[in-house]
Design a protein around this motif. Structure first.
Motif, PDB file in Angstrom:
ATOM      1  N   ALA A 145      23.188 -18.690  -6.545  1.00 22.48           N
ATOM      2  CA  ALA A 145      23.243 -18.626  -5.086  1.00 22.48           C
ATOM      3  C   ALA A 145      24.315 -19.553  -4.534  1.00 22.48           C
ATOM      4  CB  ALA A 145      21.879 -18.986  -4.504  1.00 22.48           C
ATOM      5  N   HIS A 148      27.827 -17.983  -4.858  1.00 25.30           N
ATOM      6  CA  HIS A 148      28.114 -16.935  -3.870  1.00 25.30           C
ATOM      7  C   HIS A 148      28.328 -17.531  -2.482  1.00 25.30           C
ATOM      8  CE1 HIS A 148      27.781 -13.378  -6.354  1.00 25.30           C
ATOM      9  NE2 HIS A 148      26.760 -13.938  -6.972  1.00 25.30           N
ATOM     10  N   SER A 171      24.035 -14.426  -1.736  1.00 28.91           N
ATOM     11  CA  SER A 171      23.475 -15.768  -1.915  1.00 28.91           C
ATOM     12  C   SER A 171      22.063 -15.844  -1.361  1.00 28.91           C
ATOM     13  CB  SER A 171      24.374 -16.805  -1.231  1.00 28.91           C
ATOM     14  OG  SER A 171      23.865 -18.106  -1.393  1.00 28.91           O
TER      15      SER A 171
END
Length: 480
Positions: A145, A148, A171
């Protein structure tokens, strides 16, 4: 009686590591100091001592130990990686990139150093390099996450907003509890002209972090763009209660009250803004400062503190632009986000049409919405070349203007909504001019002239403008 044979350095290092991993840092440090006393070239001993200092919060000592470890021939990739982390945390991204690259060279490509190398490149403004590092990290761990999120931020800087939105959304699919990602997603949605979705994203962020001042101000700006003035003011007031000294916040709050014709306490608010701006504080965006009774020296101080923080002169990727040596037409570049049915275009359309084409060549650089209305068609037809640069970075637009040989770049936005001042910070042309959109000083060394009249800038006030003042007869504001 026989004496006990001293332990080898390898055995002592293993003992120290066991102490360290079990939380007995003082015992680990005692053993490690004995190791380096016997073997000053033990990189691993310095590395472990660095981790101990880092856990104590002594980053200066931690970095010193890591530097010592990395200076030795047997230094590990891990030592270089953590040295890079410390350097990055100390806002020395240039040094950090070298450390991360060395870590990758020694230990091979792995997620953490590739990801951190991307972060360091992004902080340096090397966004293409950052994306290459992030892409390599994504191949190692596609479900991060944090990765991203950082890819989204970098793509946002590159004005690749659709791609940025995709990474922010990914994310949040991986970890929906990130308030900062929800907030950034809202900013991108606002720029993409999806304000209702943006408000939903800000609300998701505030549900996680109700007192996040940045999200409150982001939401307020979007609400203002939607003409939802009362709600916008409520957000600014909430932010003021939480962090009254936040940069520009008081000015944003003030202009929101002016939109709503809320005059009570106005004199006191003006007085506070003017006093703080005169001290060099970033108390208000420049456009809001123009609504106050601030004198010319105070406006200069306010704009200077704003410009230095948000748009410092950028070292150009190429040598500085120089005037052309040929005697051809003078190439004028007009830069705006408002080449459609907008007040700026209504004022200026006929001016573009009336330029002397024997002496001047006109190039329009449009970085606003791609609205195909009648005014945009008229404006586009008035230029020799009309270029949509809305998807390009400031640096790319600057490079384009230089490649086209623009002699004079005219900024029609100044410090107003959707301005792209960074284009001029990179020096798009040998001569750069502030005209029409922002009738005040931009306080930037890279804006050479402001076009005005004796009503807009009174005699004796020229000294309080960073630009050279060019006075037009009667009225500076062109009208069709």
């Amino acid at each position: 009686m026989s004496s006990k044979k001293p332990s080898s350095s390898a055995n002592d290092l293993a003992t120290a590591e066991n102490y360290f991993r079990s939380g007995r840092s003082e015992m680990a440090e005692l053993v490690l100091r004995q190791v380096v006393a016997r073997d000053p070239k033990s990189s691993r001993a310095y590395e472990l001592m660095a981790y101990i200092q880092g856990n104590r919060g002594d980053l200066k000592a931690c970095e010193a130990m890591l530097r010592q470890a990395c200076s030795l021939p047997n230094a590990s990739g891990e030592a270089f990686f953590y040295l890079g982390r410390v350097q990055l945390g100390s806002h020395r991204a240039g040094e950090a990139t070298a450390s991360f690259e060395r870590a990758i060279a020694l230990a091979g490509p792995s997620f953490e150093p590739l990801h951190e190398l991307g972060v360091a490149h992004s902080k340096l403004g090397h966004h293409d390099r950052a994306l290459a590092s992030f892409a390599a990290a994504e191949r190692q761990r596609p479900d991060s996450a944090e990765l991203h999120f950082n890819m989204g931020r970098t793509l946002e800087e590159l004005q690749q907003l659709d791609d940025a939105l995709g990474h922010y959304t990914r994310s949040l699919q991986l970890n929906p509890g990130q308030s900062g990602v929800w907030s950034n997603r809202g900013v991108v949605l606002t720029a993409l002209r999806h304000p209702a979705e943006a408000i939903d994203s800000f609300d998701r962020a505030l549900a996680l972090e109700p007192n996040d001042v940045q999200t409150l101000t982001n939401k307020a700006a979007t609400l203002n763009a939607m003409q939802r003035r009362v709600e916008a003011l409520a957000c600014y007031e909430a932010a003021l209660r939480l962090a009254p000294r936040t940069d520009d916040l008081l000015g944003d709050w003030l202009i929101s009250r002016l939109y709503l014709c809320q005059w009570d306490g106005l004199a006191e608010a003006f007085a506070e803004i003017v006093q703080r701006a005169a001290r060099g504080e970033r108390v208000s965006p420049p456009f809001a400062m123009l609504t106050t009774p601030a004198d010319a020296p105070t406006l200069l101080a306010a704009c200077r503190s704003y410009a230095l923080a948000k748009y410092p002169a950028a070292p150009p990727a190429e040598p500085p632009a120089a005037p052309r040596s040929d005697a051809g037409k003078i190439r004028l570049g007009y830069f705006s986000a408002d080449f459609y049915t907008h007040a700026t275009s209504h004022l200026m359309a006929r001016l573009f049409e009336l330029h002397d084409r024997e002496r001047f060549e006109l190039i329009g650089f449009s970085f606003g919405p791609q609205l195909q209305d009648a005014m945009r068609e008229r404006i586009a037809a008035a230029f020799d070349r009309f270029i949509d640069v809305s998807g390009q970075t400031d640096r790319e637009i600057t490079a384009l203007a230089r490649s086209l040989g623009v002699d004079i770049a005219v900024d029609l936005k100044g410090f107003t909504t959707h301005a792209r001042t960074g284009i001029f910070a990179h020096r798009a042309a040998p001569v750069q001019v502030n005209y029409l959109g922002f009738p005040g000083t931009m306080a930037c060394d890279y804006i050479d002239y402001i076009i005005a009249d004796e009503t807009l800038i009174r005699p004796g006030e020229h000294v309080h403008y960073s630009e050279k003042v060019v006075l037009l007869p009667d009225c500076y504001q062109v009208n069709d």
